[in-house]
Design an enzyme around this catalytic site. Structure first.
Site, PDB file in Angstrom:
ATOM      1  N   SER A 223      -6.512 -26.516  49.406  1.00  0.00           N
ATOM      2  CA  SER A 223      -7.435 -25.430  48.712  1.00  0.00           C
ATOM      3  C   SER A 223      -6.717 -24.144  48.490  1.00  0.00           C
ATOM      4  O   SER A 223      -5.984 -24.122  47.706  1.00  0.00           O
ATOM      5  CB  SER A 223      -8.563 -25.423  49.995  1.00  0.00           C
ATOM      6  OG  SER A 223      -9.549 -24.560  49.470  1.00  0.00           O
ATOM      7  N   ASP A 450     -15.154 -32.465  44.051  1.00  0.00           N
ATOM      8  CA  ASP A 450     -15.046 -31.588  45.086  1.00  0.00           C
ATOM      9  C   ASP A 450     -15.628 -30.340  44.975  1.00  0.00           C
ATOM     10  O   ASP A 450     -15.799 -29.592  43.524  1.00  0.00           O
ATOM     11  CB  ASP A 450     -13.170 -31.148  44.878  1.00  0.00           C
ATOM     12  CG  ASP A 450     -12.804 -30.273  46.274  1.00  0.00           C
ATOM     13  OD1 ASP A 450     -13.502 -28.931  46.415  1.00  0.00           O
ATOM     14  OD2 ASP A 450     -12.070 -30.698  46.570  1.00  0.00           O
ATOM     15  N   HIS A 478     -14.332 -32.054  50.236  1.00  0.00           N
ATOM     16  CA  HIS A 478     -13.161 -30.966  49.625  1.00  0.00           C
ATOM     17  C   HIS A 478     -11.862 -31.435  50.281  1.00  0.00           C
ATOM     18  O   HIS A 478     -11.714 -31.553  51.416  1.00  0.00           O
ATOM     19  CB  HIS A 478     -13.594 -29.682  50.318  1.00  0.00           C
ATOM     20  CG  HIS A 478     -12.675 -28.620  49.979  1.00  0.00           C
ATOM     21  ND1 HIS A 478     -11.880 -28.321  48.749  1.00  0.00           N
ATOM     22  CD2 HIS A 478     -12.182 -27.551  50.711  1.00  0.00           C
ATOM     23  CE1 HIS A 478     -11.266 -27.199  48.586  1.00  0.00           C
ATOM     24  NE2 HIS A 478     -11.290 -26.743  49.749  1.00  0.00           N
TER      25      HIS A 478
END
Length: 509
Positions: A223, A450, A478
């Site tokens: 991320s 995502d 994610h």
């Protein structure tokens, strides 16, 4: 839902930014040799050659230490910042490759918490056998001189503020909440706020690389951690080793575009949830169509806006907390059954399930104490990029575009993007292409559905990086590594252990 650039991974729990090059390269005159024989930037030799004193962490198998870095890299004589580091040594068998730094995202997520709670225990055994697993809490985060902004009670109030204002009075209340949040950060952490950028943290990572005795930095970032890793590679391309960037950000985007893209990402995730939900006999949003499910959810939010419901806690479930609870479950499809149960409870005027999900998102403890995730998140994001909006009028003009991106979440996401307009420290970063020319192959991993880091961001970063190679997971949730795809895990493990990157464009299901 304090900022819509909350780019995190839920590997623990229920499961951004520009580059300031000036003064940041490692090519100053009269360099000093570091512990690894590579050149330390001018004026930083004392940091690159400091001795780490490792001690027992109180967590079996882990060591901890504190590393010093200059608070201001442009003025290294102006004082230090203490950064927490932890590691678990390679277990063997097999020859040790080096250290593998990990970062779970955020910004604001504790890398040490992620290391000790998951990565050093849950990463594939062959990887843990040949790498020392290492984490450094970024400056301003968790154990590394954390940014603080509000008390627990103040944060409770803040998270309940209506983020879909219907009139001027509600707009004033929301902007006052953003102003109070920013003022609290300045009051409690003003001295550190100008020095918590992603560039600063990337430079800290290079100091740690040298102190660990590694010629190159090997790294897995999820991320927001992908932006941190890409920034490192851009600053120090010759020192970039095996870098895995999972659930990537696109550094070339302005804040408004990033926030709008993420809005669309959560809409896509909700559509996937809804398509699954309507097939279940217990779906609280109906069993006919995703369109009807979206209508039902919007109605629930509207009802909560008008009449918050009890939770069994001293807090009621407001529209803002209810929305945050739904968003939290979008990160991982494994949370969908929990979300169905929470939504069914909300329809019975029991808000405890959605409140629990919202608390997990905010990292709120049952005692009422919050981790500093949200504080650090705002501090980094508001420093890394100029604000998406300069005031309420700009938000109102953008709301239709956000609602087009997500009929369910768009209005709230647009208003949440206003928070940096009131930040006390001017942004130092700008949108930019990140190329990392001269770096070894870098693996960028993208998940097609995502919610937090839309797939097109991974495509964009892989294209920008001169040595980027794109690995695609066709699925929900994610990030992708360690989430059940043997194809993804095998490709990444091979890269980490052998240095062989997967073929650019490889797809996994």
């Amino acid at each position: 839902m304090d900022t819509r650039r909350l780019l995190r991974t839920f590997a623990i729990g229920i499961g951004t930014a520009g580059l300031l090059i000036s003064g940041c390269s490692g090519s100053g005159s009269s360099p000093t040799a570091s512990a690894t024989g590579t050149a330390a930037p001018e004026g930083l030799s004392s940091y690159y050659t400091q001795k780490l004193s490792w001690r027992d962490c109180g967590v079996e198998g882990f060591e901890c230490t504190t590393m010093k870095a200059p608070k201001d890299y442009d003025k290294p004589d102006d004082g230090d910042i203490d950064l927490a580091v932890s590691r678990k040594k390679a277990t063997g068998p097999g020859k040790r490759i080096g250290s593998l730094l990990v970062n779970p995202g955020g910004p604001g997520g504790s890398a040490i918490g992620y290391l000790q709670g998951y990565a050093a225990l849950g990463y594939p055994a062959p990887v843990r056998a040949r790498y020392d697993m290492v984490a450094i809490d970024p400056r301003g985060v968790a154990r590394s001189e954390p940014v603080e902004c509000l008390t627990g009670k103040e944060m409770d109030t803040y998270t309940q503020v209506d983020q879909t204002p219907d009139d001027d009075a509600e707009v004033r209340k929301l902007t006052a909440a953003f102003e109070k949040f920013a003022a609290g950060c300045e009051k409690r952490s003003g001295e550190i706020l100008p020095y918590v950028s992603t560039v600063d943290t990337a430079r800290d990572m290079d100091v740690l690389r040298a102190l660990l005795g590694d010629e190159k930095l090997h790294y897995v970032g999820a991320s927001y951690g992908t932006f941190l890793g890409a920034t490192y590679a851009d600053l120090f391309p010759q020192r970039a080793g095996r870098l895995v960037l999972d659930g990537a950000m696109d550094p070339s985007l302005e804040a408004i575009d990033m926030n709008r893209d993420q809005t669309a990402g959560f809409e896509g995730a909700f559509q996937s949830f809804a398509a699954d939900c309507v097939k279940q006999p217990d779906c609280p949003l109906g069993t006919t169509s995703t369109a009807d499910a979206a209508t039902a959810l919007k109605q629930l939010f509207k009802d909560l806006d008008a009449n918050p419901i009890p939770t069994g806690d001293d807090r009621e479930l407001t529209e803002s907390l209810g929305t945050t609870g739904v968003i939290a479950a979008m990160y991982d499809e494994a949370a969908w059954p929990q979300l169905r149960e929470a939504l069914e409870g909300a329809q019975r005027s029991d808000g405890s399930g959605l409140l629990s999900l919202a608390d997990s998102y905010y990292e709120r403890e049952p005692s009422g104490k919050y981790a500093n995730l949200m504080f650090a998140n705002a501090a980094v994001n508001c420093l890394d990029l100029p604000p998406a909006f300069d005031g309420p009028d700009a938000v109102e003009k953008a709301v239709p575009d956000f609602e087009k991106a997500s009929p369910v979440f768009g209005r709230g996401f647009a208003w949440a993007s206003l928070n940096c307009a009131y930040w006390p420290t001017k942004a130092t970063g700008t949108p930019h292409r990140t190329e990392a020319k001269g770096a070894a192959p870098i693996v960028v991993v993208g998940t097609t559905r995502d919610p937090a880091t839309p797939y097109k961001w991974s495509e964009a970063l892989a294209e920008q990086l001169s040595s980027g190679t794109l690995l695609t997971y066709e699925g929900d949730g994610h990030t992708a590594y360690g989430r059940g795809s043997d194809c993804i895990d095998t490709a990444i493990n091979t890269y980490l252990l052998e240095g062989t990157a997967p073929t650019d464009g490889k797809k996994c299901t």
